[in-house]
Write an enzyme that holds these catalytic residues in place. Sequence first.
Site, PDB file in Angstrom:
ATOM      1  N   ARG A  91      62.793  61.667 106.130  1.00 14.60           N
ATOM      2  CA  ARG A  91      64.138  61.518 105.576  1.00 14.60           C
ATOM      3  C   ARG A  91      65.183  61.477 106.694  1.00 14.60           C
ATOM      4  O   ARG A  91      66.165  60.749 106.625  1.00 14.60           O
ATOM      5  CB  ARG A  91      64.380  62.708 104.634  1.00 14.60           C
ATOM      6  CG  ARG A  91      65.575  62.633 103.754  1.00 14.60           C
ATOM      7  CD  ARG A  91      65.381  63.634 102.601  1.00 14.60           C
ATOM      8  NE  ARG A  91      66.642  64.001 102.015  1.00 14.60           N
ATOM      9  CZ  ARG A  91      67.362  65.043 102.372  1.00 14.60           C
ATOM     10  NH1 ARG A  91      66.948  65.811 103.355  1.00 14.60           N
ATOM     11  NH2 ARG A  91      68.501  65.326 101.769  1.00 14.60           N
ATOM     12  N   VAL A 121      77.159  52.768  98.161  1.00 14.21           N
ATOM     13  CA  VAL A 121      75.908  52.744  97.402  1.00 14.21           C
ATOM     14  C   VAL A 121      74.716  52.998  98.329  1.00 14.21           C
ATOM     15  O   VAL A 121      73.684  53.499  97.913  1.00 14.21           O
ATOM     16  CB  VAL A 121      75.751  51.399  96.661  1.00 14.21           C
ATOM     17  CG1 VAL A 121      74.424  51.328  95.911  1.00 14.21           C
ATOM     18  CG2 VAL A 121      76.921  51.179  95.692  1.00 14.21           C
ATOM     19  N   PRO A 124      71.088  57.371 102.883  1.00  9.97           N
ATOM     20  CA  PRO A 124      71.295  58.513 101.989  1.00  9.97           C
ATOM     21  C   PRO A 124      72.767  58.611 101.602  1.00  9.97           C
ATOM     22  O   PRO A 124      73.621  58.840 102.472  1.00  9.97           O
ATOM     23  CB  PRO A 124      70.827  59.716 102.816  1.00  9.97           C
ATOM     24  CG  PRO A 124      70.991  59.273 104.240  1.00  9.97           C
ATOM     25  CD  PRO A 124      70.753  57.807 104.264  1.00  9.97           C
ATOM     26  N   ASP A 126      75.053  60.519 100.037  1.00 13.28           N
ATOM     27  CA  ASP A 126      75.996  61.612 100.296  1.00 13.28           C
ATOM     28  C   ASP A 126      76.361  61.685 101.781  1.00 13.28           C
ATOM     29  O   ASP A 126      77.525  61.870 102.143  1.00 13.28           O
ATOM     30  CB  ASP A 126      75.407  62.949  99.848  1.00 13.28           C
ATOM     31  CG  ASP A 126      74.876  62.897  98.430  1.00 13.28           C
ATOM     32  OD1 ASP A 126      75.531  62.261  97.578  1.00 13.28           O
ATOM     33  OD2 ASP A 126      73.801  63.468  98.169  1.00 13.28           O
ATOM     34  N   SER A 146      78.440  56.486  95.117  1.00 12.00           N
ATOM     35  CA  SER A 146      77.909  56.185  93.779  1.00 12.00           C
ATOM     36  C   SER A 146      76.994  57.298  93.303  1.00 12.00           C
ATOM     37  O   SER A 146      76.848  57.539  92.097  1.00 12.00           O
ATOM     38  CB  SER A 146      77.164  54.848  93.779  1.00 12.00           C
ATOM     39  OG  SER A 146      76.038  54.896  94.651  1.00 12.00           O
ATOM     40  N   ASP A 151      71.677  58.637  88.228  1.00 15.09           N
ATOM     41  CA  ASP A 151      70.761  59.719  87.863  1.00 15.09           C
ATOM     42  C   ASP A 151      71.195  60.374  86.549  1.00 15.09           C
ATOM     43  O   ASP A 151      70.354  60.740  85.727  1.00 15.09           O
ATOM     44  CB  ASP A 151      70.707  60.761  88.974  1.00 15.09           C
ATOM     45  CG  ASP A 151      70.241  60.173  90.293  1.00 15.09           C
ATOM     46  OD1 ASP A 151      69.123  59.633  90.329  1.00 15.09           O
ATOM     47  OD2 ASP A 151      70.999  60.230  91.269  1.00 15.09           O
ATOM     48  N   ALA A 153      72.736  58.847  84.148  1.00 15.58           N
ATOM     49  CA  ALA A 153      72.360  57.908  83.090  1.00 15.58           C
ATOM     50  C   ALA A 153      70.868  58.013  82.779  1.00 15.58           C
ATOM     51  O   ALA A 153      70.459  57.933  81.609  1.00 15.58           O
ATOM     52  CB  ALA A 153      72.717  56.482  83.514  1.00 15.58           C
ATOM     53  N   ARG A 154      70.059  58.203  83.817  1.00 19.41           N
ATOM     54  CA  ARG A 154      68.614  58.371  83.599  1.00 19.41           C
ATOM     55  C   ARG A 154      68.338  59.628  82.782  1.00 19.41           C
ATOM     56  O   ARG A 154      67.469  59.633  81.897  1.00 19.41           O
ATOM     57  CB  ARG A 154      67.902  58.435  84.947  1.00 19.41           C
ATOM     58  CG  ARG A 154      67.845  57.096  85.685  1.00 19.41           C
ATOM     59  CD  ARG A 154      67.410  57.254  87.128  1.00 19.41           C
ATOM     60  NE  ARG A 154      67.169  55.952  87.752  1.00 19.41           N
ATOM     61  CZ  ARG A 154      67.111  55.752  89.061  1.00 19.41           C
ATOM     62  NH1 ARG A 154      67.278  56.773  89.901  1.00 19.41           N
ATOM     63  NH2 ARG A 154      66.879  54.552  89.552  1.00 19.41           N
ATOM     64  N   ARG A 156      70.338  61.013  80.592  1.00 20.67           N
ATOM     65  CA  ARG A 156      70.766  60.746  79.215  1.00 20.67           C
ATOM     66  C   ARG A 156      69.734  59.893  78.481  1.00 20.67           C
ATOM     67  O   ARG A 156      69.440  60.118  77.303  1.00 20.67           O
ATOM     68  CB  ARG A 156      72.128  60.059  79.226  1.00 20.67           C
ATOM     69  CG  ARG A 156      73.260  60.947  79.733  1.00 20.67           C
ATOM     70  CD  ARG A 156      74.514  60.149  80.003  1.00 20.67           C
ATOM     71  NE  ARG A 156      74.989  59.477  78.798  1.00 20.67           N
ATOM     72  CZ  ARG A 156      75.849  58.462  78.801  1.00 20.67           C
ATOM     73  NH1 ARG A 156      76.316  57.984  79.949  1.00 20.67           N
ATOM     74  NH2 ARG A 156      76.244  57.924  77.672  1.00 20.67           N
ATOM     75  N   HIS A 172      75.508  63.170  76.342  1.00 22.53           N
ATOM     76  CA  HIS A 172      76.334  63.366  77.539  1.00 22.53           C
ATOM     77  C   HIS A 172      75.744  64.476  78.400  1.00 22.53           C
ATOM     78  O   HIS A 172      75.439  65.562  77.902  1.00 22.53           O
ATOM     79  CB  HIS A 172      77.769  63.721  77.136  1.00 22.53           C
ATOM     80  CG  HIS A 172      78.430  62.663  76.323  1.00 22.53           C
ATOM     81  ND1 HIS A 172      79.016  61.549  76.876  1.00 22.53           N
ATOM     82  CD2 HIS A 172      78.557  62.531  74.976  1.00 22.53           C
ATOM     83  CE1 HIS A 172      79.489  60.775  75.913  1.00 22.53           C
ATOM     84  NE2 HIS A 172      79.224  61.341  74.749  1.00 22.53           N
ATOM     85  N   HIS A 179      72.348  63.574  95.898  1.00 21.62           N
ATOM     86  CA  HIS A 179      71.663  62.385  95.380  1.00 21.62           C
ATOM     87  C   HIS A 179      70.328  62.311  96.120  1.00 21.62           C
ATOM     88  O   HIS A 179      70.174  61.594  97.105  1.00 21.62           O
ATOM     89  CB  HIS A 179      72.494  61.125  95.630  1.00 21.62           C
ATOM     90  CG  HIS A 179      71.777  59.858  95.238  1.00 21.62           C
ATOM     91  ND1 HIS A 179      71.310  59.637  93.971  1.00 21.62           N
ATOM     92  CD2 HIS A 179      71.433  58.768  95.959  1.00 21.62           C
ATOM     93  CE1 HIS A 179      70.719  58.454  93.919  1.00 21.62           C
ATOM     94  NE2 HIS A 179      70.771  57.912  95.121  1.00 21.62           N
TER      95      HIS A 179
END
Length: 318
Positions: A91, A121, A124, A126, A146, A151, A153-154, A156, A172, A179
């Site tokens: 990483r 976008v 890494p 952040d 972004s 994540d 949305a995933r 949800r 919600h 991230h």
Amino acid sequence: MSNTKGSKICVIGAGAVGATCTYALTFQQLASEIVLIDVNKEKAQGEVLDISHGLPFLGQMDIHAGDYDEIAGADVIIITAGIPRKPGETRMDLAKKNVNLAKIITDSIMKYYTGGVILVVSNPCDVVTYKIAQWSGLPATKVVGSGTNLDSARLRYLLAQHLGGIDIRNVHGYMLGEHGETQFPAWSLTHIAGVQVDKYAQITGKSLTEEEKADIAQRTKAAGSEIIKLKGATYNGIAVSAMTLVRSILTDEHTIRTCGAMLNGEYGMKDIVLNVPVSLGKDGIERIIEAPLTDLEMEYLRKSEENVRAVLDSVKDM
């Protein structure tokens, strides 16, 4: 809601993510002009031609390949360029390569920058967001990661599947923190049509045990890796996610999203980019929402802080 006619968007990076972001933006007719910038000018031109041939079905827009001098006058600048992680790379290795690339991109942007919001976008996310805010000298509110918008949305999507029979738009919830590996769902803030999720499961007779919640959280975190394993890359989801953030900015929606934001005392943390609920409008991050988290959720957030700081320390001299 303000009109987006006359707005200009610059997308930096014509790879799968950048090209798909540009494609998604055309469907929303969010700007009069979109400029796709890439060191591989032929690739950028090819993507532009491919997308432009669909415009007769959508509406008039000026979509063209360009260079950094066209940053001038942009309302939103989306940075998607990045080097993918190779087998055997750590990483930290990836961070050093992409932070170095981000420095080149930032310097190129600031030569021509006249205003607008920078949406990061690239991964890494952040760390790159933090460094671009630092290098650019812009108010931190103008540089938005972004982050965990996708994540969330995933989360949800998976929660709607698990509970069954729910319109996903009524679900919600937020993935907070890094991230990356230490992101976590804030279950205390998760609700279905205004009803806290545990209470909703109880009153509807649905099963939502701690083990099931842990499984949903893990599947959310692993979703990107799963997609890459199955098809080689992930770009459709992030393109739609980025498009929603751009729409919130250009139309001054004041939408609450989980984005990478520079904290300045919120949640007891300073000088760090983490993903928390923020209000997005025409000037970028209007405010950071310091949502009430449980003690355990705060512990998770501090773990994310440690992880992001460790990577930042590895690239502090870049």
